[in-house]
Design a protein around this motif. Sequence first.
Motif, PDB file in Angstrom:
ATOM      1  N   GLU A 196       7.275   8.898  10.129  1.00 52.42           N
ATOM      2  CA  GLU A 196       8.218   8.689   9.029  1.00 52.42           C
ATOM      3  C   GLU A 196       7.491   8.129   7.773  1.00 52.42           C
ATOM      4  O   GLU A 196       7.926   8.222   6.724  1.00 52.42           O
ATOM      5  CB  GLU A 196       8.859   7.555   9.506  1.00 52.42           C
ATOM      6  N   VAL A 197       6.431   7.470   7.988  1.00 57.48           N
ATOM      7  CA  VAL A 197       5.520   6.934   6.461  1.00 57.48           C
ATOM      8  C   VAL A 197       5.064   8.028   6.002  1.00 57.48           C
ATOM      9  O   VAL A 197       4.992   7.960   4.545  1.00 57.48           O
ATOM     10  CB  VAL A 197       4.600   5.796   6.964  1.00 57.48           C
ATOM     11  N   TYR A 198       4.251   9.065   6.492  1.00 56.16           N
ATOM     12  CA  TYR A 198       3.565   9.760   5.974  1.00 56.16           C
ATOM     13  C   TYR A 198       4.628  11.131   5.273  1.00 56.16           C
ATOM     14  O   TYR A 198       4.399  11.619   4.184  1.00 56.16           O
ATOM     15  CB  TYR A 198       2.875  10.786   7.067  1.00 56.16           C
ATOM     16  N   GLY A 199       5.864  11.261   6.117  1.00 48.08           N
ATOM     17  CA  GLY A 199       6.896  12.023   5.485  1.00 48.08           C
ATOM     18  C   GLY A 199       7.449  11.279   4.173  1.00 48.08           C
ATOM     19  O   GLY A 199       7.697  12.014   3.253  1.00 48.08           O
ATOM     20  N   TYR A 200       7.395   9.911   4.143  1.00 53.65           N
ATOM     21  CA  TYR A 200       8.043   9.305   2.855  1.00 53.65           C
ATOM     22  C   TYR A 200       7.054   9.599   1.563  1.00 53.65           C
ATOM     23  O   TYR A 200       7.466   9.913   0.672  1.00 53.65           O
ATOM     24  CB  TYR A 200       8.188   7.952   3.185  1.00 53.65           C
ATOM     25  N   THR A 201       5.774   9.250   2.100  1.00 51.53           N
ATOM     26  CA  THR A 201       4.645   9.434   1.089  1.00 51.53           C
ATOM     27  C   THR A 201       4.601  10.730   0.350  1.00 51.53           C
ATOM     28  O   THR A 201       4.613  10.807  -0.777  1.00 51.53           O
ATOM     29  CB  THR A 201       3.426   8.846   1.514  1.00 51.53           C
ATOM     30  N   ARG A 202       4.743  11.865   1.447  1.00 51.65           N
ATOM     31  CA  ARG A 202       4.775  13.174   1.011  1.00 51.65           C
ATOM     32  C   ARG A 202       5.885  13.509   0.216  1.00 51.65           C
ATOM     33  O   ARG A 202       5.896  14.320  -0.487  1.00 51.65           O
ATOM     34  CB  ARG A 202       4.857  13.939   1.986  1.00 51.65           C
ATOM     35  N   SER A 203       7.109  12.836   0.462  1.00 45.98           N
ATOM     36  CA  SER A 203       8.323  12.930  -0.290  1.00 45.98           C
ATOM     37  C   SER A 203       8.210  12.843  -1.761  1.00 45.98           C
ATOM     38  O   SER A 203       8.641  13.305  -2.762  1.00 45.98           O
ATOM     39  CB  SER A 203       9.460  12.406   0.380  1.00 45.98           C
ATOM     40  N   TRP A 204       7.411  11.514  -1.854  1.00 44.21           N
ATOM     41  CA  TRP A 204       6.902  11.211  -3.389  1.00 44.21           C
ATOM     42  C   TRP A 204       6.130  12.210  -4.108  1.00 44.21           C
ATOM     43  O   TRP A 204       5.999  12.614  -5.237  1.00 44.21           O
ATOM     44  CB  TRP A 204       6.324   9.964  -3.445  1.00 44.21           C
ATOM     45  N   SER A 205       5.012  13.114  -2.982  1.00 44.53           N
ATOM     46  CA  SER A 205       4.323  14.206  -3.867  1.00 44.53           C
ATOM     47  C   SER A 205       5.557  15.146  -4.506  1.00 44.53           C
ATOM     48  O   SER A 205       5.136  15.968  -5.393  1.00 44.53           O
ATOM     49  CB  SER A 205       3.602  14.582  -2.920  1.00 44.53           C
ATOM     50  N   GLN A 206       6.562  15.373  -3.508  1.00 48.41           N
ATOM     51  CA  GLN A 206       7.554  16.650  -3.934  1.00 48.41           C
ATOM     52  C   GLN A 206       8.199  16.191  -5.134  1.00 48.41           C
ATOM     53  O   GLN A 206       8.612  17.023  -5.807  1.00 48.41           O
ATOM     54  CB  GLN A 206       8.359  16.910  -2.816  1.00 48.41           C
ATOM     55  N   ILE A 207       8.476  14.944  -5.020  1.00 48.62           N
ATOM     56  CA  ILE A 207       9.287  14.167  -6.214  1.00 48.62           C
ATOM     57  C   ILE A 207       8.364  14.338  -7.492  1.00 48.62           C
ATOM     58  O   ILE A 207       8.967  14.818  -8.755  1.00 48.62           O
ATOM     59  CB  ILE A 207       9.481  12.798  -6.215  1.00 48.62           C
ATOM     60  N   GLY A 208       7.168  14.349  -7.466  1.00 50.39           N
ATOM     61  CA  GLY A 208       6.126  14.483  -8.723  1.00 50.39           C
ATOM     62  C   GLY A 208       6.244  15.829  -9.046  1.00 50.39           C
ATOM     63  O   GLY A 208       5.915  16.084 -10.209  1.00 50.39           O
ATOM     64  N   SER A 209       6.316  16.841  -7.938  1.00 53.88           N
ATOM     65  CA  SER A 209       6.056  18.211  -8.333  1.00 53.88           C
ATOM     66  C   SER A 209       7.516  18.623  -8.978  1.00 53.88           C
ATOM     67  O   SER A 209       7.619  19.492 -10.243  1.00 53.88           O
ATOM     68  CB  SER A 209       6.164  19.085  -7.221  1.00 53.88           C
ATOM     69  N   MET A 253       0.905  -1.175  -0.113  1.00 58.86           N
ATOM     70  CA  MET A 253      -0.107   0.082   0.045  1.00 58.86           C
ATOM     71  C   MET A 253       0.994   1.307  -0.200  1.00 58.86           C
ATOM     72  O   MET A 253       0.513   2.436  -0.434  1.00 58.86           O
ATOM     73  CB  MET A 253      -0.867  -0.064   0.978  1.00 58.86           C
ATOM     74  N   ILE A 254       2.148   1.279   0.576  1.00 62.63           N
ATOM     75  CA  ILE A 254       2.852   2.307   0.452  1.00 62.63           C
ATOM     76  C   ILE A 254       3.395   2.653  -0.916  1.00 62.63           C
ATOM     77  O   ILE A 254       3.229   3.969  -0.965  1.00 62.63           O
ATOM     78  CB  ILE A 254       4.085   2.114   1.262  1.00 62.63           C
ATOM     79  N   PHE A 255       3.171   1.897  -1.764  1.00 60.29           N
ATOM     80  CA  PHE A 255       3.562   2.076  -3.311  1.00 60.29           C
ATOM     81  C   PHE A 255       2.443   2.991  -3.696  1.00 60.29           C
ATOM     82  O   PHE A 255       2.477   3.737  -4.374  1.00 60.29           O
ATOM     83  CB  PHE A 255       3.893   0.783  -4.000  1.00 60.29           C
ATOM     84  N   ARG A 256       0.996   2.285  -3.463  1.00 58.21           N
ATOM     85  CA  ARG A 256      -0.125   3.028  -3.955  1.00 58.21           C
ATOM     86  C   ARG A 256      -0.313   4.486  -3.474  1.00 58.21           C
ATOM     87  O   ARG A 256      -0.428   5.404  -3.851  1.00 58.21           O
ATOM     88  CB  ARG A 256      -1.410   2.208  -3.577  1.00 58.21           C
ATOM     89  N   PHE A 257       0.156   4.632  -2.054  1.00 58.93           N
ATOM     90  CA  PHE A 257      -0.069   6.061  -1.562  1.00 58.93           C
ATOM     91  C   PHE A 257       0.988   6.871  -1.971  1.00 58.93           C
ATOM     92  O   PHE A 257       0.828   8.189  -2.286  1.00 58.93           O
ATOM     93  CB  PHE A 257       0.139   5.803   0.029  1.00 58.93           C
ATOM     94  N   SER A 258       2.057   6.384  -2.372  1.00 59.00           N
ATOM     95  CA  SER A 258       3.125   7.146  -3.012  1.00 59.00           C
ATOM     96  C   SER A 258       2.714   7.652  -4.423  1.00 59.00           C
ATOM     97  O   SER A 258       3.171   8.607  -4.840  1.00 59.00           O
ATOM     98  CB  SER A 258       4.485   6.509  -2.688  1.00 59.00           C
ATOM     99  N   LEU A 259       2.345   6.719  -5.220  1.00 60.14           N
ATOM    100  CA  LEU A 259       1.715   7.057  -6.505  1.00 60.14           C
ATOM    101  C   LEU A 259       0.845   8.098  -6.574  1.00 60.14           C
ATOM    102  O   LEU A 259       0.751   8.898  -7.313  1.00 60.14           O
ATOM    103  CB  LEU A 259       1.198   5.492  -7.086  1.00 60.14           C
ATOM    104  N   TYR A 260      -0.062   7.995  -5.367  1.00 63.98           N
ATOM    105  CA  TYR A 260      -1.151   8.802  -5.145  1.00 63.98           C
ATOM    106  C   TYR A 260      -0.579  10.287  -5.058  1.00 63.98           C
ATOM    107  O   TYR A 260      -0.871  11.265  -6.016  1.00 63.98           O
ATOM    108  CB  TYR A 260      -1.959   8.662  -4.136  1.00 63.98           C
ATOM    109  N   GLY A 261       0.413  10.405  -4.482  1.00 66.66           N
ATOM    110  CA  GLY A 261       1.148  11.757  -4.248  1.00 66.66           C
ATOM    111  C   GLY A 261       1.962  12.221  -5.394  1.00 66.66           C
ATOM    112  O   GLY A 261       1.810  13.217  -5.784  1.00 66.66           O
ATOM    113  N   PHE A 262       2.401  11.151  -6.066  1.00 67.39           N
ATOM    114  CA  PHE A 262       3.201  11.677  -7.076  1.00 67.39           C
ATOM    115  C   PHE A 262       2.311  12.098  -8.322  1.00 67.39           C
ATOM    116  O   PHE A 262       2.306  13.212  -9.174  1.00 67.39           O
ATOM    117  CB  PHE A 262       4.009  10.360  -7.689  1.00 67.39           C
ATOM    118  N   LEU A 263       1.254  11.249  -8.578  1.00 64.51           N
ATOM    119  CA  LEU A 263       0.100  11.872  -9.712  1.00 64.51           C
ATOM    120  C   LEU A 263      -0.472  12.972  -9.259  1.00 64.51           C
ATOM    121  O   LEU A 263      -0.805  13.955 -10.273  1.00 64.51           O
ATOM    122  CB  LEU A 263      -0.958  10.568 -10.010  1.00 64.51           C
TER     123      LEU A 263
END
Length: 425
Positions: free
Chosen positions: A138-151, A1-11
């Motif tokens: 830690e987990v929320y920060g990690y998924t949020r980092s993928w949001s910033q990578i998406g940006s 699920m961390i992958f899907r959470f991160s994918l959500y933030g990236f997209l």
Amino acid sequence: MIFRFSLYGFLKNQKYYEPFILLAFLQMGLTYTLIGLLIAFRELMVNLMEIPSGAIADVWGRRRSMIVSFFAYILHFSLVGTAGTFALNGLISFPLLIVLLFVSMLFFAVGDAFRTGTHKAMIFTWLRLQGRSDAKTEVYGYTRSWSQIGSAVSVLIACCFVYFSRSYVQIFYFSIIPYVINIINFMGYPKELDGEGNEDANLGRILAHIKESFTGIFQKKSLRRLILESMGYEGFFKSIKDYLQPILQQAALPVIAVFFAGISMNQEQQSVILIGPVYFLLYALSASASKQSHKLVKKTGSEDSSAKILWLGMLVLMAVLIPGMYFNIYWIMISGFVAYYVLQNLWTPVLISRFDAHSSEAQGATVMSIQSQSKSIATMVIAPLAGLAVDFMKVHHIGLSEFWPVPVIGFIISGLFLISSNNRK
């Protein structure tokens, strides 16, 4: 699920319009005051819908709410793109353009209201089901980092699009594609992340849920304090973050004169020269900050101690930006905004973890929505005030740059919270 959470933030952060949104409105003929009023209206609409949408997510189902949210965003992109295109081609009057932009902000508010808080609550529900509640920062920060990578990725794509299309407006259409993909992503989320709600959602139950959540928040002193902190830190950031765009557009002129003197470019193409690399660096640093935010908490010993340090960081930064903006020193202005983005991305995971620690599982999305609503209230007040101040300085030629009142507001806000924090202690 961390992958899907991160994918959500990236997209979600494939917002190709974002590095150019203020420039797009200026291109349509809006003043800073009108832009501030447009933002204030958007936040007012978010404000009105935030709590019911969070309650609906808790009661009716969080996955469904996320899908509704992204459909509303798609309508917003379509309407802004169409209205802007018509305006630039002289096909609609300026008053009609303003009406259409306000309507588009209504759709954006629906999207924001149904999204904010809901996805955070889904992440925290999954962590509880996995027995990993202690890893929420830690987990929320990690998924949020993928949001910033998406940006960071999106700004490179956006700059290429603007350079070759020579328009800020058309990019709104392009932003629809990743949001459609994210709707498909939500369909793969497990049902248990919907929370404790069921299919029997009705108005009476939703209103009761809202009342229960509000009562819980305003009876708890720690949550009241967090609401005010969210208004000060995040509301101010949301109000002024896009002022970096016209600053970069102005700063690009001397750079072009030195390095691109023989190349013919229009204003839109010129802005890409600095907006591209600066925003890419900004988002890359923000991704790292979000990912490492839990280390700040470990070093300081608690989320509350980390928050106090971040308030102090904002105060110092605003103190540096005031003379930098007054005297129009570009490198101070640009580096100051980049630093502020980094501070913001350290702040958000810390704040969200503090909220989660003081709220119940059943009210997760509602409490997060109230947090987001408080930020909207602050933005609704600060954005038009900042716009009026900037327009006033521009018209009366006070200061070498018209943007210097912005850090003055930030200095006052951060100073007040630091004083109140010391008094509480």
